[in-house]
Design a protein around this motif. Structure first.
Motif, PDB file in Angstrom:
ATOM      1  N   ASP A  34       0.817  -1.200   0.000  1.00  0.00           N
ATOM      2  CA  ASP A  34       0.000   0.000   0.000  1.00  0.00           C
ATOM      3  C   ASP A  34       0.856   1.257   0.000  1.00  0.00           C
ATOM      4  O   ASP A  34       0.367   2.338   0.306  1.00  0.00           O
ATOM      5  CB  ASP A  34      -0.944  -0.008   1.208  1.00  0.00           C
ATOM      6  CG  ASP A  34      -0.149  -0.040   2.519  1.00  0.00           C
ATOM      7  OD1 ASP A  34      -0.743   0.191   3.581  1.00  0.00           O
ATOM      8  OD2 ASP A  34       1.078  -0.290   2.461  1.00  0.00           O
ATOM      9  N   THR A  35       2.119   1.127  -0.324  1.00  0.00           N
ATOM     10  CA  THR A  35       3.022   2.281  -0.363  1.00  0.00           C
ATOM     11  C   THR A  35       2.843   3.018  -1.673  1.00  0.00           C
ATOM     12  O   THR A  35       2.650   2.416  -2.723  1.00  0.00           O
ATOM     13  CB  THR A  35       4.476   1.789  -0.244  1.00  0.00           C
ATOM     14  OG1 THR A  35       4.605   1.018   0.938  1.00  0.00           O
ATOM     15  CG2 THR A  35       5.446   2.943  -0.212  1.00  0.00           C
ATOM     16  N   VAL A  36       2.905   4.330  -1.594  1.00  0.00           N
ATOM     17  CA  VAL A  36       2.880   5.137  -2.807  1.00  0.00           C
ATOM     18  C   VAL A  36       4.299   5.187  -3.371  1.00  0.00           C
ATOM     19  O   VAL A  36       5.232   5.534  -2.670  1.00  0.00           O
ATOM     20  CB  VAL A  36       2.390   6.575  -2.496  1.00  0.00           C
ATOM     21  CG1 VAL A  36       2.526   7.449  -3.737  1.00  0.00           C
ATOM     22  CG2 VAL A  36       0.949   6.550  -2.008  1.00  0.00           C
ATOM     23  N   HIS A  75      -0.785   6.857   3.185  1.00  0.00           N
ATOM     24  CA  HIS A  75       0.146   5.856   2.665  1.00  0.00           C
ATOM     25  C   HIS A  75       1.569   6.352   2.819  1.00  0.00           C
ATOM     26  O   HIS A  75       1.851   7.523   2.577  1.00  0.00           O
ATOM     27  CB  HIS A  75      -0.099   5.601   1.173  1.00  0.00           C
ATOM     28  CG  HIS A  75      -1.480   5.129   0.854  1.00  0.00           C
ATOM     29  ND1 HIS A  75      -1.867   3.806   0.978  1.00  0.00           N
ATOM     30  CD2 HIS A  75      -2.573   5.801   0.414  1.00  0.00           C
ATOM     31  CE1 HIS A  75      -3.133   3.694   0.633  1.00  0.00           C
ATOM     32  NE2 HIS A  75      -3.590   4.891   0.284  1.00  0.00           N
ATOM     33  N   GLN A  76       2.468   5.473   3.222  1.00  0.00           N
ATOM     34  CA  GLN A  76       3.875   5.815   3.213  1.00  0.00           C
ATOM     35  C   GLN A  76       4.347   5.926   1.754  1.00  0.00           C
ATOM     36  O   GLN A  76       3.764   5.338   0.855  1.00  0.00           O
ATOM     37  CB  GLN A  76       4.700   4.754   3.959  1.00  0.00           C
ATOM     38  CG  GLN A  76       4.456   4.767   5.462  1.00  0.00           C
ATOM     39  CD  GLN A  76       5.068   5.992   6.125  1.00  0.00           C
ATOM     40  OE1 GLN A  76       6.291   6.081   6.281  1.00  0.00           O
ATOM     41  NE2 GLN A  76       4.247   6.946   6.519  1.00  0.00           N
TER      42      GLN A  76
END
Lengths: 405, 309
Positions: A34-36, A75-76
């Motif tokens: 789910d990281t950008v 989101h990280q």
């Protein structure tokens, strides 16, 4: 025996090629699903390294600060970058790797006209938002490149700044010395027109190859054309060559104005003494030391410093802005969809962004649904006139603000 | 541009061209020496120019060693590089002098391999960055008749002329030089006279390495040190040798100066990017009209008659 020795030599060649072909690459540690993902094509060696190395530090600092503040829309953020060695022929491979391996939200598309021009089409096809400082008009057309956004003055705006700088130093007859790549040549044509419209005499223009190592002839030609001022638009390496050439032709009193893209500790710290007194580097407001008008937050400088010595805080702040404008758009759109983010950026109009969004670029950027350049932005307080000397601990310089218009 | 200004521009171009052409001449001189001694086109020769310029950056610019000490170290390094070129790319193939065709095919591959390998190693070590080096003489130009003459170009030209005179004098007047010429003229005959032809060739590689390294040292304040230096130098050094004439030391000097002056004069009237085109058009023209080059001796490529390559 002879064939095995020849074979061994060929083997050495193959190994050497294989090793040399490996590009530098980097990625931050967040790689959860789910990281950008954000990306960058940077020149960490070669002619454009002096610009992109500090920009990359700014990109890293920005990602770090965003993650520390809770991420982007929860989101990280993870940064992936590849080194093109200032070589546009590497762009297809870089685009292939960045856009297929990572689903980049945004890519910093380098600051070299040639490299950016090669990368932006790939980014647009992959529906990745691209940002850079390359003001090539064709790349700003929203219909052709709906996801490319330029954070830099347009050619007419730069030309107006050069005119203001020339008048500020008392120029009457101006010669132009420049890297003859397509983007710079177009810019210099605009500068020449602006000088003439502004009542100055553009006496000569010398375009040279970006890798030229001897500019004596061009310096003599400009001198013989009667110029009292020379504007040099070149990458940092070519600028060093131009400085040596202009210093070597016994041109007493010539004023020199170098371009904002070549401001760094080396170009301003090694100006030959015979031309230093009348040497001016046109820069951005962020190039000025805080004591003379620079206004980049110290918190950001500290964040950049966590990645190593601060080489050029202005360029690092530009790096921040290349991502920050897209992050702001995502937060306004409450979405990571590039189309929605682009819509937000286009429809913001004349509404200023919050103070802490952009550190050095003008706010608002002024994008429209047809034009993704800063043509409508207010750049009157964007510029500075720097003087030769050592950079301070933030890579900033002494000088004065330059007001345009 | 007024005619007076144009004359001063042309003269300024010629003086800078003579300076840079001197460096091309040193490279061409080394190529000629190796070709005359062994029949080998040493494609790795320009790598030694690169090595000389990077070594000068390290010793003179970074460590601030005196220039004469840097010259000595760079020259020694060039000699070592020459030996390495010989052993790495030629020596183990070279069984007997005179097997020109087979030798040439193999050494074209091996010297090319050495050139590429060395370039890759340098790029990995130094990157593609450019490293400015301060001049070893005053950078203040002297105005002579309105023409700015930079001392560095004068030094480069004088040093190169002195080197050519020294080599010519050595090969024509000294006993060792006589053996050298014997090898150039008739290697088999020289062997029969007790001359170690392989040693002569090895020494030729070493001397050529010294010349190339000194060329790199001389020109680095003008070009800066970068891994891209080798490419342009290699092409112009070859052109200098070919235009001047294979096997002629004076020819390599004249050829180098011609190439340097053309490279400098082109931007006076034309787009600077036409310079390589014009140089190579001249090269082709010279070789078509006079295959042995301007000062070359008789033979397929102007080298001694037994060195047919």
């Amino acid at each position: 025996m002879r064939h095995s020795h020849v074979g061994a030599s060929v083997g050495v060649v193959i190994v050497a090629f294989a090793v040399a072909a490996c590009s530098s690459a980097g990625t931050s540690s967040n790689n959860a699903a789910d990281t950008v993902q954000v990306c960058a094509d940077v020149s960490l060696s070669g002619a454009y390294a002096a610009v992109d190395v500090p920009v990359l530090a700014g990109l890293k600092a920005t990602v770090k600060d965003v993650n520390a503040a809770g991420g982007l829309l929860g989101h990280q953020v993870a940064l992936h970058y590849l080194d093109d060695h200032s070589d546009a022929t590497r762009v297809p491979a870089i685009a292939q790797e960045l856009f297929t391996k990572y689903k980049c939200l945004v890519v910093f598309a380098n600051n070299s006209g040639t490299i950016t021009g090669a990368l932006v089409p790939f980014a647009s096809r992959a529906k990745v938002i691209s940002t850079s400082a390359v003001p090539t008009p064709a790349l700003s057309v929203a219909k052709d490149y709906p996801y490319n956004f330029v954070l830099n003055a347009t050619n007419p705006q730069q030309a107006a700044a050069f005119l203001a700088a020339a008048k500020r130093v008392g120029a009457k007859k101006v010669g132009l010395l420049y890297d003859n790549n397509t983007a710079t040549t177009a810019l210099m044509q605009t500068v020449r027109s602006a000088l003439t419209s502004g009542g100055l005499d553009a006496v000569d223009a010398e375009g040279v190859d970006s890798t030229a190592t001897n500019l004596t002839v061009q310096a003599v030609k400009l001198k013989n054309a009667g110029a009292d001022t020379v504007i040099v638009q070149a990458n940092p390496v070519l600028l060093l060559t131009a400085q040596r050439a202009l210093a070597s032709v016994n041109w007493a009193g010539v004023k020199i104005i170098s371009s904002p893209n070549a401001v760094n500790a080396q170009t301003l710290g090694s100006v030959p003494s015979s031309i230093a007194a009348n040497y001016y580097a046109m820069g951005y407001r962020g190039n000025l030391s805080s004591s003379v008008g620079g206004g980049i937050p110290q918190t950001f400088a500290n964040s950049v410093a966590s990645f190593g010595k601060v080489v050029n805080l202005n360029l690092s702040a530009q790096g921040h802005d290349y991502f920050a404008v897209v992050f702001w758009g995502a937060e306004q759109a409450k979405s990571l969809d590039p189309s929605k983010i682009a819509k937000v950026l286009e429809s913001n109009g004349s509404k200023p962004l919050p103070n802490d969004t952009l550190y050095v670029e003008p706010s608002p950027p002024g994008y429209t649904s047809t034009e993704h350049s800063m043509a409508k932005a207010d750049l009157s307080k964007y510029w500075s006139l720097l003087r030769p000397g050592k950079a301070d601990q933030n890579g900033q310089f002494n000088g004065e603000p330059l007001t345009v218009g | 541009m007024s005619s007076g200004n144009q004359v001063s521009t042309i003269l300024a171009a010629i003086t800078s061209g003579l300076g840079t052409g001197s460096a091309y001449a040193l490279l061409g001189l080394g190529l000629t020496l190796i070709l005359a001694a062994s029949g080998v086109f040493n494609l790795a020769q320009s790598s030694v120019v690169l090595g000389g310029s990077l070594a000068t950056y390290g010793l003179y610019q970074i460590l601030h060693w005196p220039i004469l000490l840097a010259v000595a170290i760079v020259a020694a390094g060039g000699a070592i590089a020459g030996f390495v070129s010989y052993w790495g790319a030629v020596g183990f193939i070279f069984k007997r002098p005179g097997i020109a065709a087979e030798l040439t095919e193999a050494t074209l591959v091996t010297t090319l391999g050495l050139y590429l390998a060395f370039g890759s190693i340098m790029t990995l070590s130094f990157g593609a960055d450019v490293y400015p080096v301060r001049s070893y003489v005053s950078s203040e130009a002297h105005d002579i008749g309105g023409v700015p003459i930079q001392p560095i170009y004068v030094v480069m030209l004088v040093v190169t002329i002195v080197i050519v005179i020294a080599i010519e004098t050595f090969t024509r007047r000294s006993k060792a030089g006589l053996f050298l010429r014997m090898t150039f003229e008739d290697s088999e005959g020289a062997e029969m006279q007790g001359v170690s032809v392989r040693r002569v060739i090895m020494i030729s590689f070493a001397v050529a390495g010294v010349l190339a390294a000194i060329g790199g040292l001389m020109i680095v304040p003008v070009t800066s040190a970068s891994t891209s230096v080798a490419d342009s130098f290699g092409l112009y050094g070859f052109a200098a040798m070919a235009i001047g004439g294979y096997g002629s030391f004076v020819g390599a000097l004249i050829g180098g100066l011609i190439v340097g002056v053309i490279e400098a004069l082109v931007p006076v009237w034309f787009n600077v990017q036409l310079a390589p085109l014009i140089v190579y058009a001249l090269l082709i023209g010279v070789l078509v009209i006079r295959p042995r080059g301007l000062f070359g001796r008789a033979g397929a490529f102007g080298a001694s008659s037994l060195r047919e390559v």
